[in-house]
Design a protein around this motif. Structure first.
Motif, PDB file in Angstrom:
ATOM      1  N   UNK A  64       0.832  -1.210   0.000  1.00  0.00           N
ATOM      2  CA  UNK A  64       0.000   0.000   0.000  1.00  0.00           C
ATOM      3  C   UNK A  64       0.864   1.256   0.000  1.00  0.00           C
ATOM      4  N   UNK A  65       2.010   1.197   0.667  1.00  0.00           N
ATOM      5  CA  UNK A  65       2.928   2.322   0.621  1.00  0.00           C
ATOM      6  C   UNK A  65       3.451   2.545  -0.783  1.00  0.00           C
ATOM      7  N   UNK A 120       2.844   7.170   4.935  1.00  0.00           N
ATOM      8  CA  UNK A 120       1.528   7.474   4.398  1.00  0.00           C
ATOM      9  C   UNK A 120       1.098   8.921   4.659  1.00  0.00           C
ATOM     10  N   UNK A 121       1.337   9.396   5.870  1.00  0.00           N
ATOM     11  CA  UNK A 121       0.859  10.732   6.240  1.00  0.00           C
ATOM     12  C   UNK A 121       1.646  11.830   5.522  1.00  0.00           C
ATOM     13  N   UNK A 148      -5.170   8.569   8.198  1.00  0.00           N
ATOM     14  CA  UNK A 148      -5.079   8.906   9.615  1.00  0.00           C
ATOM     15  C   UNK A 148      -5.863   7.936  10.483  1.00  0.00           C
ATOM     16  N   UNK A 149      -7.057   7.555  10.019  1.00  0.00           N
ATOM     17  CA  UNK A 149      -7.870   6.591  10.768  1.00  0.00           C
ATOM     18  C   UNK A 149      -7.150   5.247  10.842  1.00  0.00           C
ATOM     19  N   UNK A 150      -6.633   4.797   9.692  1.00  0.00           N
ATOM     20  CA  UNK A 150      -5.901   3.529   9.674  1.00  0.00           C
ATOM     21  C   UNK A 150      -4.666   3.591  10.558  1.00  0.00           C
ATOM     22  N   UNK A 151      -4.010   4.756  10.583  1.00  0.00           N
ATOM     23  CA  UNK A 151      -2.793   4.910  11.390  1.00  0.00           C
ATOM     24  C   UNK A 151      -3.081   4.707  12.870  1.00  0.00           C
TER      25      UNK A 151
END
Length: 394
Positions: A64-65, A120-121, A148-151
């Motif tokens: 995903x990254x 990701x962020x 952010x939610x996944x993090x």
């Protein structure tokens, strides 16, 4: 491609299909050579159901990254200094993830999660700023919110006791991968329709081809490494030749002009982003994962060709090609709306031979799987030749 170069002046301004993969993008992919090696070694050293599940979660994050970065580079100018600095920083994050992989469910959980969340962020924040004032800026703001939610879930998994980490991180993967499927929906904001993502599909197709080659390269590295250490008996040499043939067949199937990611007619611009989401974000995840598992299977067979290790080796032998074929089916269906029957038949055969392969020595089990792949390749080539229009004689 865009009316302006964005708030930061870092966006491409070419029309879709007019730019290739930049040198900085190739440089970025170098870190994934090491990452894929780490993933295959992790699966080799954790050859169990739990180890397979852990490897799947780690791969999902790693993929995903890479996937989100490949999409971002559809719009970013790789020659701009700020973009090069961004990619170099993302490479450092990916390297941190790779270093953490062997102990990611143990002492290096925080390193893996910290590198992934930062990866990701930072990238998504950069894209929001780059597209400020445009529709794509809104799109990336919603993507950033989902990241952010996944993090939060990823961090919760790192903080939890080790026995709960796999389950929590699996939930984090679900959140990450669900985002695009629901259009990054947010309450009070709505969704981000795929038609508002003006993607350059040929560029993303080329990026995907390159990363698949990297994944296949791991099979070559593993094969060569095993042969350096092994006594070159008839069984070992036979297994090595068979493994090499399997690698070539997977490559050939992937670049098949009929059902592969070879040069093909790009979809209409209105549909390009929707097709690309299925064909490259999701389908290629299965195909690359299949190549990694195939590398593990090759090492198991070449290292112990005359042993009978039962179901673990039999499952690994079938899982690699099966994952690849599943991804190939999704890829073809995304482009044509139809699932290729030859791939479905091969998938069924791989499942049917599982009980037999569990009874055979590794060398013979590998031969059965390789013969199925060879039959699929011959069918693909034959159908390709028969579908060519006849050229009238002059």
């Amino acid at each position: 491609m865009f009316e302006s170069r964005g708030a930061l002046g870092v966006l491409r301004n070419q029309r879709p299909g007019t730019h290739g993969v930049g040198g900085m993008e190739l440089f970025f992919d170098l870190v994934y050579v090491f990452t894929i090696i780490q993933l295959s070694h992790f699966l080799l050293h954790h050859h169990s159901w739990q180890g397979a599940a852990e490897a799947a979660v780690l791969f999902a994050a790693v993929w995903w990254g890479w996937n989100y970065t490949a999409w971002a580079m559809n719009w970013l100018d790789p020659q701009h200094a700020a973009v090069r600095v961004l990619l170099a920083f993302l490479m450092l994050c990916a390297l941190g993830m790779a270093i953490a992989i062997p102990e990611s469910f143990g002492d290096r959980a925080w390193l893996f999660v910290g590198a992934y969340v930062t990866f990701q962020i930072v990238r998504s924040t950069f894209m929001v700023l780059a597209f400020r004032g445009q529709q794509m800026g809104r799109n990336y703001a919603q993507l950033l919110s989902w990241s952010g939610i996944a993090s939060v879930v990823w961090i919760a998994g790192a903080a939890a006791p080790e026995e709960y980490r796999l389950a929590i991180w699996a939930l984090a993967v679900v959140v990450d991968y669900a985002g695009p499927l629901v259009g990054f929906w947010l309450p009070g904001v709505g969704t981000s329709d795929m038609s508002t993502w003006p993607l350059d599909e040929p560029h993303l197709a080329e990026r995907s081809r390159l990363v698949f080659i990297i994944a296949l390269g791991e099979s070559i590295l593993i094969l060569g490494g095993v042969l350096l250490e092994a006594e070159l008996t008839a069984a070992v040499v036979t297994a090595a030749v068979m493994g090499f043939c399997a690698i070539v067949i997977l490559w050939w199937l992937y670049f098949s002009a009929r059902h592969g990611n070879a040069a093909h007619e790009a979809p209409d611009l209105d549909q390009a982003s929707q097709v690309a989401r299925a064909a490259y974000a999701y389908a290629h995840a299965f195909m690359v994962a299949g190549a990694i598992v195939a590398a593990v299977a090759i090492e198991l067979v070449v290292a112990h060709p005359l042993d009978n290790e039962g179901w673990p080796v039999a499952l690994t032998l079938s899982a690699g090609p099966a994952l690849f074929l599943l991804g190939n089916i999704v890829f073809v269906a995304a482009h044509t709306g139809r699932a290729p029957k030859s791939r479905i038949v091969a998938l069924i055969l791989l499942a049917v031979v599982l009980p037999l392969n569990a009874l055979l020595i590794n060398l013979l089990a590998g031969a059965v799987v390789t013969l199925i792949l060879l039959g699929l390749l011959l069918a693909t080539v034959t159908l390709r030749q028969s579908s060519r229009p006849e050229v009238p004689a002059h």
